[in-house]
Motif scaffolding. Structure first.
Motif, mmCIF file in Angstrom:
data_model
loop_
_atom_site.group_PDB
_atom_site.id
_atom_site.type_symbol
_atom_site.label_atom_id
_atom_site.label_comp_id
_atom_site.label_asym_id
_atom_site.label_seq_id
_atom_site.Cartn_x
_atom_site.Cartn_y
_atom_site.Cartn_z
ATOM 1 N N LEU A 46 19.613 44.641 24.589
ATOM 2 C CA LEU A 46 20.189 45.586 23.191
ATOM 3 C C LEU A 46 18.221 46.115 23.043
ATOM 4 O O LEU A 46 17.491 45.570 22.329
ATOM 5 N N ASP A 47 17.804 47.368 23.301
ATOM 6 C CA ASP A 47 16.463 48.156 23.693
ATOM 7 C C ASP A 47 16.511 48.452 23.240
ATOM 8 O O ASP A 47 16.971 49.629 22.655
ATOM 9 N N ALA A 48 15.304 49.306 23.315
ATOM 10 C CA ALA A 48 15.222 51.156 22.849
ATOM 11 C C ALA A 48 16.025 52.069 23.638
ATOM 12 O O ALA A 48 16.726 53.492 22.374
ATOM 13 N N VAL A 49 16.812 52.232 24.548
ATOM 14 C CA VAL A 49 17.872 52.727 24.795
ATOM 15 C C VAL A 49 18.826 53.178 23.856
ATOM 16 O O VAL A 49 19.241 54.053 23.865
ATOM 17 N N LEU A 50 19.088 51.655 23.324
ATOM 18 C CA LEU A 50 20.550 51.329 22.812
ATOM 19 C C LEU A 50 20.201 51.777 20.373
ATOM 20 O O LEU A 50 20.874 51.287 20.361
ATOM 21 N N HIS A 51 19.257 51.941 20.602
ATOM 22 C CA HIS A 51 18.640 51.751 18.684
ATOM 23 C C HIS A 51 19.881 52.906 18.307
ATOM 24 O O HIS A 51 20.074 52.382 17.290
ATOM 25 N N GLU A 52 19.613 53.934 18.888
ATOM 26 C CA GLU A 52 20.454 54.727 18.138
ATOM 27 C C GLU A 52 22.171 54.661 18.240
ATOM 28 O O GLU A 52 22.182 54.325 17.412
ATOM 29 N N GLU A 53 22.440 53.872 19.224
ATOM 30 C CA GLU A 53 23.754 53.625 19.006
ATOM 31 C C GLU A 53 24.161 52.247 18.352
ATOM 32 O O GLU A 53 25.007 52.801 17.783
ATOM 33 N N LEU A 54 23.463 51.838 18.221
ATOM 34 C CA LEU A 54 23.561 50.810 17.350
ATOM 35 C C LEU A 54 23.486 50.807 15.649
ATOM 36 O O LEU A 54 23.997 50.337 15.089
ATOM 37 N N ARG A 55 22.785 51.484 15.659
ATOM 38 C CA ARG A 55 23.001 52.675 13.760
ATOM 39 C C ARG A 55 23.826 52.333 13.870
ATOM 40 O O ARG A 55 24.241 52.734 13.183
ATOM 41 N N THR A 56 24.470 53.553 14.274
ATOM 42 C CA THR A 56 25.133 54.259 14.668
ATOM 43 C C THR A 56 26.930 53.396 14.345
ATOM 44 O O THR A 56 27.544 53.950 13.131
ATOM 45 N N LEU A 57 26.573 52.222 15.167
ATOM 46 C CA LEU A 57 27.946 51.313 15.267
ATOM 47 C C LEU A 57 27.814 50.431 14.117
ATOM 48 O O LEU A 57 28.875 51.115 13.416
ATOM 49 N N LEU A 58 26.696 50.032 13.558
ATOM 50 C CA LEU A 58 26.602 49.311 12.017
ATOM 51 C C LEU A 58 27.052 50.068 10.730
ATOM 52 O O LEU A 58 27.757 49.386 9.505
ATOM 53 N N GLU A 59 26.897 51.662 10.755
ATOM 54 C CA GLU A 59 27.091 52.665 10.249
ATOM 55 C C GLU A 59 28.300 52.905 9.638
ATOM 56 O O GLU A 59 29.180 53.141 8.826
ATOM 57 N N ARG A 60 29.330 53.404 11.157
ATOM 58 C CA ARG A 60 30.426 52.765 11.418
ATOM 59 C C ARG A 60 31.567 51.767 11.000
ATOM 60 O O ARG A 60 32.215 51.770 10.532
#
Length: 135
Positions: A46-60
């Motif tokens: 879970l590195d910088a490449v996935l920060h936005e994807e993590l944020r989107t996942l949690l919001e969804r």
């Protein structure tokens, strides 16, 4: 071949492999046994490449009309400090929406990132997915 030898060979191969390194994989689903909970899982790094994807996942997940989101990090092998801060921000946003964000980790790498970022006290410790779902 021992596990240590296999890891060493894999690391050596990775250094010489021209293909990009895959960092991680994320998914979510509603719990069948606990329909009021959504389970999200992060596998790998879970590195910088996935920060936005993590944020989107949690919001969804938070928007999924549930009262708890259980984030399973047991298969997460690395967590950046920024990802830990994103988790704390997501927890605050979930709380404002009436949703509880629960984290299941256990791996020392993930626990250390949460500690260094200063956000570990914000999350109750859950030793297993089952305990997080039934709380």
């Amino acid at each position: 071949m021992s596990v240590t030898t296999a890891r060493c060979r894999a690391d050596q191969h990775r250094k010489h492999d021209p293909r990009p390194v895959t960092t991680g994989r994320m998914w979510s689903r509603r719990s069948t046994e606990h329909p009021e909970c959504v389970i999200a899982r992060v596998e790998g790094e879970l590195d910088a490449v996935l920060h936005e994807e993590l944020r989107t996942l949690l919001e969804r997940c938070r928007a999924g009309l549930c009262h708890a989101v259980v984030l399973d990090l047991r298969a997460t092998t690395f967590m950046s400090i920024r990802a830990a801060v994103i988790l704390a921000e997501a927890k605050a946003a979930a709380w404002r929406s009436g949703v509880e964000l629960r984290v299941v980790s256990g791996r020392k790498e993930v626990e250390r990132a949460l500690e260094v970022a200063g956000v570990r006290p914000q999350f109750r410790y859950f030793p297993s997915l089952g305990s997080a779902l039934t709380s």
